[in-house]
Design an enzyme around this catalytic site. Structure first.
Site, mmCIF file in Angstrom:
data_model
loop_
_atom_site.group_PDB
_atom_site.id
_atom_site.type_symbol
_atom_site.label_atom_id
_atom_site.label_comp_id
_atom_site.label_asym_id
_atom_site.label_seq_id
_atom_site.Cartn_x
_atom_site.Cartn_y
_atom_site.Cartn_z
ATOM 1 N N ARG A 258 0.863 -1.185 0.000
ATOM 2 C CA ARG A 258 0.000 0.000 0.000
ATOM 3 C C ARG A 258 0.901 1.238 0.000
ATOM 4 O O ARG A 258 1.921 1.282 0.712
ATOM 5 C CB ARG A 258 -0.920 0.042 1.233
ATOM 6 C CG ARG A 258 -2.114 -0.891 1.173
ATOM 7 C CD ARG A 258 -3.120 -0.505 0.080
ATOM 8 N NE ARG A 258 -4.270 -1.400 0.048
ATOM 9 C CZ ARG A 258 -4.354 -2.473 -0.744
ATOM 10 N NH1 ARG A 258 -3.376 -2.779 -1.563
ATOM 11 N NH2 ARG A 258 -5.447 -3.209 -0.740
ATOM 12 N N GLU A 287 -2.766 7.283 -4.995
ATOM 13 C CA GLU A 287 -3.073 6.609 -6.263
ATOM 14 C C GLU A 287 -4.540 6.723 -6.660
ATOM 15 O O GLU A 287 -4.871 6.621 -7.843
ATOM 16 C CB GLU A 287 -2.669 5.127 -6.213
ATOM 17 C CG GLU A 287 -3.492 4.292 -5.238
ATOM 18 C CD GLU A 287 -3.100 2.806 -5.277
ATOM 19 O OE1 GLU A 287 -1.901 2.504 -5.144
ATOM 20 O OE2 GLU A 287 -4.010 1.969 -5.415
ATOM 21 N N HIS A 319 -0.817 -0.386 -9.791
ATOM 22 C CA HIS A 319 -1.567 -1.329 -8.937
ATOM 23 C C HIS A 319 -2.089 -2.517 -9.754
ATOM 24 O O HIS A 319 -3.303 -2.756 -9.830
ATOM 25 C CB HIS A 319 -2.718 -0.613 -8.211
ATOM 26 C CG HIS A 319 -3.075 -1.283 -6.905
ATOM 27 N ND1 HIS A 319 -3.404 -0.580 -5.767
ATOM 28 C CD2 HIS A 319 -3.142 -2.597 -6.559
ATOM 29 C CE1 HIS A 319 -3.676 -1.433 -4.798
ATOM 30 N NE2 HIS A 319 -3.525 -2.659 -5.256
HETATM 31 P P1 NAI Z 1 -1.593 -11.043 5.321
HETATM 32 O O1 NAI Z 1 -2.606 -10.515 6.279
HETATM 33 O O2 NAI Z 1 -1.617 -12.478 4.960
HETATM 34 O O3 NAI Z 1 -0.119 -10.699 5.861
HETATM 35 C C1 NAI Z 1 0.250 -9.459 6.359
HETATM 36 C C2 NAI Z 1 1.384 -9.694 7.348
HETATM 37 O O4 NAI Z 1 1.899 -8.429 7.734
HETATM 38 C C3 NAI Z 1 0.954 -10.424 8.622
HETATM 39 O O5 NAI Z 1 1.806 -11.532 8.876
HETATM 40 C C4 NAI Z 1 1.088 -9.366 9.707
HETATM 41 O O6 NAI Z 1 1.448 -9.893 10.970
HETATM 42 C C5 NAI Z 1 2.188 -8.505 9.129
HETATM 43 N N1 NAI Z 1 2.262 -7.161 9.687
HETATM 44 C C6 NAI Z 1 1.267 -6.407 10.204
HETATM 45 N N2 NAI Z 1 1.765 -5.219 10.614
HETATM 46 C C7 NAI Z 1 3.095 -5.242 10.370
HETATM 47 C C8 NAI Z 1 4.153 -4.331 10.588
HETATM 48 N N3 NAI Z 1 3.937 -3.122 11.144
HETATM 49 N N4 NAI Z 1 5.414 -4.693 10.213
HETATM 50 C C9 NAI Z 1 5.649 -5.910 9.648
HETATM 51 N N5 NAI Z 1 4.676 -6.822 9.423
HETATM 52 C C10 NAI Z 1 3.418 -6.490 9.775
HETATM 53 O O7 NAI Z 1 -1.733 -10.128 4.019
HETATM 54 P P2 NAI Z 1 -1.284 -10.489 2.524
HETATM 55 O O8 NAI Z 1 -2.381 -11.225 1.839
HETATM 56 O O9 NAI Z 1 0.063 -11.083 2.545
HETATM 57 O O10 NAI Z 1 -1.231 -9.017 1.873
HETATM 58 C C11 NAI Z 1 -0.292 -8.069 2.292
HETATM 59 C C12 NAI Z 1 -0.682 -6.728 1.703
HETATM 60 O O11 NAI Z 1 -0.516 -6.787 0.272
HETATM 61 C C13 NAI Z 1 -2.167 -6.354 1.885
HETATM 62 O O12 NAI Z 1 -2.394 -5.738 3.119
HETATM 63 C C14 NAI Z 1 -2.408 -5.409 0.742
HETATM 64 O O13 NAI Z 1 -2.196 -4.104 1.208
HETATM 65 C C15 NAI Z 1 -1.336 -5.774 -0.293
HETATM 66 N N6 NAI Z 1 -1.897 -6.285 -1.545
HETATM 67 C C16 NAI Z 1 -1.527 -5.680 -2.724
HETATM 68 C C17 NAI Z 1 -2.015 -6.137 -3.936
HETATM 69 C C18 NAI Z 1 -1.611 -5.525 -5.245
HETATM 70 O O14 NAI Z 1 -2.301 -5.723 -6.256
HETATM 71 N N7 NAI Z 1 -0.519 -4.784 -5.313
HETATM 72 C C19 NAI Z 1 -2.984 -7.238 -3.981
HETATM 73 C C20 NAI Z 1 -3.260 -7.838 -2.695
HETATM 74 C C21 NAI Z 1 -2.749 -7.366 -1.524
#
Ligand code: NAI
Length: 346
Positions: A258, A287, A319
């Site tokens: 993000r 964005e 994105h």
């Molecule tokens: P997830 O929920 O499986 O994993 C997120 C991880 O980040 C968790 O293990 C959590 O403990 C950790 N986390 C939380 N706060 C943190 C911090 N301050 N420092 C370090 N780690 C922290 O989420 P997932 O599915 O892996 O997605 C991650 C992000 O990817 C989403 O939140 C979304 O913003 C982004 N995303 C981007 C896409 C794109 O098209 N570019 C598509 C899908 C998701």
């Protein structure tokens, strides 16, 4: 793909069934996926979904268009803040379905107070975003974006195209959830040494062969840093002037998570001083004013974004990390299931 109702979408963006669902910020490539799934759903269970596709975003000034809808479907840049939620409540909306994983654009408390349930798509092919992350790393490293143009112009000079061998290099992964884990698997396949930071450590990650370290150690020791944590109060501008200062000179920074995770003005300063040697972005803090729309005939007013595009060592995509056929179909199927089940994350 079989799209039985495509002619109806083309004529009035409206397909007549029972449950009234409004989709915001939609584009034709998504609408066709939803229509074929809705057709199949309605064959099994007649009169289940009546879908209306809007290409405009949802925000406080467009929320009035939700009158008569029971469910609304929103995407990453729709503004579902408290004032939008209030308008949705007045319109009789009962459910907000996010067709994405992140939900930082929804005021969850306001929805709860308004008795509106919220669902999202927490997991859909995390490899899709992970592979795009690697596409950015490899493009920046081997400069394929420049090589493509040179060869087309008959310029086969290699000056300025030298990269580095990824094998054996230390890469830092911030956030080891579903996408972070998929990135780690790929990086380990390349023979990288992977350092991770996440407040919640996962044994499966260390079993793979990666190592959890403190955030400072990760920043100090990684020559590539990639962000895979959600945007929240703790992670907002997690990459700022102080954290950049700890990184090695010439570091590669990748953000497919993000835009709000990085402080753009600190990034620009670090690009100018060459502290950051490579920058790959699939997301950008503002964005919503730019992405998913053709602005090629406009004068773009965002000077920070425009400055970022002038650096030769910056690659920005709009994105599209999630954007594969497989992921779109999975997202659509889960979103429709969430609507039918009235799922709630609040
Ligand atoms: P997830 O929920 O499986 O994993 C997120 C991880 O980040 C968790 O293990 C959590 O403990 C950790 N986390 C939380 N706060 C943190 C911090 N301050 N420092 C370090 N780690 C922290 O989420 P997932 O599915 O892996 O997605 C991650 C992000 O990817 C989403 O939140 C979304 O913003 C982004 N995303 C981007 C896409 C794109 O098209 N570019 C598509 C899908 C998701």
């Amino acid at each position: 793909m079989n799209i039985k109702n495509s002619e109806k979408i083309d004529s009035e963006h409206n397909v007549s069934y029972k449950k009234n669902v409004a989709f915001f910020s939609t584009r034709p490539y998504e609408q066709s996926v939803y229509v074929s799934l809705i057709d199949a759903l309605n064959e099994d269970s007649p009169h289940s979904i009546n879908a209306t596709f809007f290409d405009h975003p949802l925000n406080p000034s467009t929320a009035a268009s939700c009158n008569g809808f029971t469910d609304i479907v929103v995407f990453v840049n729709d503004d579902v803040s408290a004032s939008t939620v209030d308008a949705l409540r007045h319109c009789g909306v009962k459910h907000i379905a996010l067709r994405c994983a992140g939900f930082n654009n929804v005021d969850i408390d306001a929805a709860k107070n308004a008795d509106i349930t919220v669902s999202r798509v927490p997991a859909y092919s995390p490899e899709t975003v992970a592979e795009h992350t690697l596409a950015l790393i490899l493009t920046l490293n081997r400069k394929t974006h420049k090589a493509y143009n040179r060869v087309r112009e008959g310029n086969f000079n290699l000056q300025g195209l030298m990269g580095f061998t990824l094998h054996g290099k230390t890469v830092g992964v911030i956030g080891t959830g579903k996408i972070g884990k998929a990135v780690i698997r790929i990086l380990l396949g390349f023979g990288c040494n992977v350092l991770c930071f996440d407040p919640y450590e996962d044994k499966a990650i260390t079993d793979l062969g990666a190592h959890y370290v403190s955030l400072d150690t990760l920043l100090e020791e990684s020559i590539i840093i990639t962000l895979h944590c959600p945007l929240n109060e703790q992670s907002h501008h997690i990459i700022n002037a102080d954290s950049i200062d700890k990184m090695p000179d010439g570091v590669m920074l990748i953000n497919t998570s993000r835009g709000g995770l990085v402080d753009d003005s600190a990034i620009i300063k670090a690009l100018k001083s060459k502290k950051i040697g490579y920058l790959g972005l699939d997301v950008y803090e503002r964005e919503s004013e730019l992405f998913f729309t053709d602005h090629s005939h406009d004068i773009i007013q965002d000077d920070v974004f425009q400055r970022l595009t002038t650096f030769p060592n910056v690659v920005i995509t709009g994105h599209q990390g999630f954007f594969t056929q497989e992921a779109l179909e999975e997202i659509a199927a889960i979103t429709l299931r969430n609507i039918m089940d009235g799922k709630n994350i609040t």
